[in-house]
Design a protein around this motif. Sequence first.
Motif, short mmCIF file in Angstrom:
data_model
loop_
_atom_site.label_atom_id
_atom_site.label_comp_id
_atom_site.label_asym_id
_atom_site.label_seq_id
_atom_site.Cartn_x
_atom_site.Cartn_y
_atom_site.Cartn_z
N TYR A 176 -2.70 58.96 89.94
CA TYR A 176 -1.93 57.77 89.60
C TYR A 176 -2.38 57.20 88.27
N VAL A 177 -1.44 56.63 87.55
CA VAL A 177 -1.82 55.85 86.38
C VAL A 177 -2.48 54.57 86.89
N GLU A 178 -3.45 54.09 86.14
CA GLU A 178 -4.27 52.97 86.60
C GLU A 178 -3.44 51.76 87.00
N SER A 179 -2.37 51.51 86.28
CA SER A 179 -1.60 50.28 86.47
C SER A 179 -0.84 50.22 87.80
N VAL A 180 -0.71 51.36 88.50
CA VAL A 180 0.03 51.36 89.76
C VAL A 180 -0.87 51.63 90.97
N LYS A 181 -2.12 51.89 90.72
CA LYS A 181 -3.04 52.18 91.84
C LYS A 181 -3.09 51.00 92.80
N GLY A 182 -2.98 51.30 94.08
CA GLY A 182 -2.99 50.27 95.10
C GLY A 182 -1.62 49.68 95.38
N ARG A 183 -0.65 49.99 94.54
CA ARG A 183 0.72 49.47 94.73
C ARG A 183 1.74 50.57 95.02
#
Length: 119
Positions: free
Chosen positions: A59-66
């Motif tokens: 995942y790209v960092e900005s979407v991790k966890g979402r």
Amino acid sequence: QVQLVESGGGLAQAGGSLRLSCAASGSIFSILSMGWYRQAPGKQRELVASIRSGGTTNYVESVKGRFTISRDNAKNTVYLQMNSLKPEDTDVYFCGAVLDVGGGWKDYWGQGTQVTVSS
């Protein structure tokens, strides 16, 4: 002829959810990886999430966890569950896959689906 058919884009409010689907069809011998990319006007296409044949995800960092990427191998379909959407997630999302249709691995792309997140 190999096709990647995307569905599930649209409009969501900030904090909401959308689910993207991408089905690969045609004479496919094997799938190395499938993923989702996004591209804003005037910018380069960037990886959002990918999943390899063995299940490894990225995942790209900005979407991790979402965002969560998953795959149904029997249907040659990849999904992207997008939760807690933000206005900055607004983009055209493209499905990409590395496929062997005979003759080695090649990149294939869907036509893109618009995701718009309102604040």
